[in-house]
Write a protein that holds these residues in place. Structure first.
Motif: not given
Length: 269
Positions: A3, A65, A67, A172, A174, A228, A230
């Motif tokens: 990412r 998301r 945040r 963030v 990841s 995320e 991911d």
């Protein structure tokens, strides 16, 4: 799978942004309507500020998301701004004034934004042609964010004084940039007995999930950041080949399979 990481640059971004097509069209509208006389630049600037505020609300869109408000302001409001003018010479300065809360569960985040628009004088290009005075306007709006909701906004009274220093976006979570290489290396040497521990040792961060399985002689590993969406999914086949099975990313959404070996072992139908 890697990412793009949100890394703070060496210099805070400018808080000016290009005036959008809607603003340019607004300034040119008077030329096409054939009105005789001079329009108020202040009125044009007020309308342009409202148009810009509406456009920003559209861009902020749906929130999916978690945040905090400072990160939203930094990454999606302040950082998107740049020094520019429209073809008509008008400029918009956009400033984040206040931010609080976060988009998690039923919580809400808010960001107050000030739009300062300046419109240059435009003389008529022909006798009786349209023209406008120089003008400016300042309008402020509060944007509200909630997880799995569309952004809403409303106009508020503008505070006096300068805007505070721009907020800083929180990092963030990841996967590491070399995540694929790490997982590949683990799978090449792992056994069914050592697989789970070896994968977790390669990805020790507490925000990364690890799921492993042995399926029909294949070693399967899935590592991801659920918040995320991911996910890195790799398989070592019985023949020793490392493969990355495809899957529909909708399966990473909340309530679906998530980043688990089931994406390969028992994919959703």
């Amino acid at each position: 799978m890697s990412r793009t990481r949100n890394v703070a640059g060496p210099k805070p971004p400018s808080r000016h942004r290009p005036v959008r097509f809607a603003l340019a069209a607004l300034l040119l509208a008077s030329a096409g309507c054939g009105r005789i006389g001079e329009q108020s630049g202040d009125d044009l600037a007020r309308d342009a500020a409202a148009a810009e505020a509406k456009q920003l609300n559209t861009e902020l869109g749906h929130r999916n998301r978690v945040r905090d408000a400072g990160s939203i302001a930094a990454a999606e409001i302040v950082q998107q701004a740049s020094d520019a003018t429209s073809g008509g010479g008008a400029t918009v300065r956009r400033e984040a004034l206040a931010w609080s809360g976060r988009t998690a569960g039923d919580e809400r985040a808010t960001v107050d934004v000030r739009f300062v628009v300046t419109v240059p004088e435009r003389p008529p290009v022909s006798i009786g042609g349209a023209s406008n005075t120089a003008g400016e306007a300042t309008r402020c709006y509060r944007y509200e964010f909630q997880l799995y909701r569309y952004t809403t906004y409303r106009e508020i009274d503008c505070p006096s004084g300068p805007a505070p220093s721009p907020p800083t976006a929180a990092p963030v979570p990841s996967l590491p940039e070399d995540g694929r290489q790490r997982l590949t290396a683990v799978l090449r040497t792992a056994t069914p007995q050592t697989l789970a521990g070896a994968v977790r040792a390669a990805f020790p961060q507490d925000w990364i999930t690890v799921d492993t399985a042995v399926h029909e002689g294949a070693l399967v590993a899935a590592v991801g950041v659920p918040a995320e969406r991911d996910c890195l999914l790799l398989v070592r086949t019985p023949a020793g080949k490392i493969e990355a099975p495809g899957y529909d990313r909708i399966w990473l959404e909340p309530g679906e399979t998530g980043c688990r070996t089931g994406l390969y072992v028992a994919p959703p139908r």
